[in-house]
Design an enzyme around this catalytic site. Structure first.
Site, mmCIF file in Angstrom:
data_model
loop_
_atom_site.group_PDB
_atom_site.id
_atom_site.type_symbol
_atom_site.label_atom_id
_atom_site.label_comp_id
_atom_site.label_asym_id
_atom_site.label_seq_id
_atom_site.Cartn_x
_atom_site.Cartn_y
_atom_site.Cartn_z
ATOM 1 N N HIS A 145 0.818 -1.216 0.000
ATOM 2 C CA HIS A 145 0.000 0.000 0.000
ATOM 3 C C HIS A 145 0.857 1.275 0.000
ATOM 4 C CE1 HIS A 145 0.489 -0.169 4.516
ATOM 5 N NE2 HIS A 145 0.546 1.137 4.348
ATOM 6 N N ASP A 175 -0.026 -7.750 1.851
ATOM 7 C CA ASP A 175 0.305 -6.326 1.721
ATOM 8 C C ASP A 175 1.820 -6.120 1.609
ATOM 9 O OD1 ASP A 175 -0.088 -3.596 1.503
ATOM 10 O OD2 ASP A 175 -0.128 -3.267 3.668
ATOM 11 N N ASN A 253 5.573 4.340 9.245
ATOM 12 C CA ASN A 253 6.244 3.124 9.706
ATOM 13 C C ASN A 253 5.958 1.939 8.794
ATOM 14 O OD1 ASN A 253 6.057 4.407 12.828
ATOM 15 N ND2 ASN A 253 7.810 3.071 12.425
ATOM 16 N N SER A 254 4.915 2.044 7.987
ATOM 17 C CA SER A 254 4.514 0.931 7.131
ATOM 18 C C SER A 254 5.677 0.459 6.262
ATOM 19 C CB SER A 254 3.349 1.342 6.237
ATOM 20 O OG SER A 254 2.202 1.612 7.013
ATOM 21 N N THR A 270 2.868 -3.480 9.082
ATOM 22 C CA THR A 270 1.894 -3.295 8.008
ATOM 23 C C THR A 270 0.709 -2.418 8.376
ATOM 24 O OG1 THR A 270 0.641 -4.475 6.304
ATOM 25 C CG2 THR A 270 0.496 -5.324 8.557
ATOM 26 N N ILE A 272 -1.794 -0.281 11.821
ATOM 27 C CA ILE A 272 -2.103 0.014 13.220
ATOM 28 C C ILE A 272 -3.616 -0.036 13.401
ATOM 29 C CG2 ILE A 272 -0.033 1.388 13.661
ATOM 30 C CD1 ILE A 272 -1.674 3.899 13.121
ATOM 31 N N LEU A 273 -4.015 -0.465 14.579
ATOM 32 C CA LEU A 273 -5.436 -0.529 14.893
ATOM 33 C C LEU A 273 -5.846 0.750 15.609
ATOM 34 C CD1 LEU A 273 -8.051 -2.227 14.947
ATOM 35 C CD2 LEU A 273 -7.311 -3.090 17.183
#
Length: 302
Positions: A145, A175, A253-254, A270, A272-273
């Site tokens: 992404h 991802d 950070n992805s 990948t 964060i919630l």
């Protein structure tokens, strides 16, 4: 009877004698010698030469005795090395484990910028993420992404050099994207990957990346769960079998590495919630296990 007059000798009489052509009478005591002349005379004597030779021989004999009698150096063994390391650890203040882990992974962390994803102008930056070098020939892992649909991808390596990159592999279900740098820095360092088969909740981990484009930034925490599933608000696929962690992570950070305290990569960050729409970290992050990430790059499993 009148006594004869007695005159003491004077400079005048001496001078007069010299004028008259008579040589002055030398003192019977001989010429007066200075300190330097006296030492020269002593050194020139046969006895002085003998003393100098004897002194040199004594010095040489002492050196020879020391060479013969000194103990042989002890052989360097692993036990001696271990003892020296323990002494060093007990007397020196070392940085934290997280600091050492971050220093290990630092040369392999890459800033990833994507351009032209939503606009025809390739100069418009659409996103910033992170990547990690897994092969020193310029092979880099990141999140799909971060670079999907980008017209141009720009990498910034740890030494400050830049390179364009091309997507050479993808694994949408996890991802993941594999990038190949066009220009490879000298002495590029690849990260060390570690299997997650013995990873446990509570184990300390470190996340390294470029949150909001700032970095490289380091955050530390623990593995807070395993085998999790996650679907991002703007994603179509649900990613499964994820590592849950609580080291701070934010947009940017992805694609960055999640590492152990030894600096070995166990996952690729990948998502964060967050129950809100603020896209900020509230304590739960997810990473794709490195086994899945390595397979995306065509690397053999552990």
């Amino acid at each position: 009877m009148r006594k004869p007059v007695v005159y003491s000798p004077s400079r005048r009489s001496t001078a007069a004698t010299a004028v008259a052509g008579e040589a002055p009478v030398a003192s019977q005591a001989g010429p007066v010698q200075g300190p330097r002349a006296a030492w020269r005379e002593r050194l020139a004597s046969p006895r002085a030469g003998w003393l100098v030779s004897a002194s040199l021989m004594a010095v040489l004999a002492g050196v020879l005795v020391w060479q013969v009698s000194r103990p042989e150096p002890l052989p360097l063994t692993q036990k001696a090395i271990d003892q020296a390391v323990l002494r060093s650890l007990s007397t020196q203040v070392l940085p934290s484990q997280a600091a050492r882990a971050a220093e290990v992974i630092r040369p392999a962390v890459v800033r990833v910028q994507s351009y032209g994803r939503t606009d025809a102008d390739d100069d418009d930056e659409d996103g910033v993420g992170t990547g990690v070098v897994i092969v020193d020939k310029g092979t880099i892992l990141t999140n799909l992404h971060v670079v999907a649909d980008a017209r141009r991808i720009r990498l910034t390596f740890a030494d400050g050099s830049h390179s364009a990159a091309t997507i050479v592999g993808a694994q949408p279900e996890n991802d993941l994207a594999v990038l190949q740098a066009h220009t490879i820095p000298d002495d590029l360092v690849a990260a060390t990957m570690r299997s997650t088969h013995d990873l446990l909740p509570g184990q300390e981990v470190v996340a390294v990346g470029f949150p909001f484009g700032i970095g490289p930034s380091v955050s530390a925490g623990v593995v807070s769960g395993l085998g999790r599933s996650f679907k991002s608000p703007d994603g179509e696929n649900e990613v499964r079998n994820l590592i849950q962690f609580d080291a701070a992570a934010n947009p940017g950070n992805s694609g960055g590495p999640l590492i152990t305290m030894s600096g070995e990569v166990v996952g690729i960050v990948t998502g964060i919630l967050n129950p809100t729409q603020q896209r900020t970290f509230v304590g739960i992050g997810f990473a794709v296990p490195i086994e899945s990430a390595a397979s995306a790059a065509g690397l053999p499993p552990f």
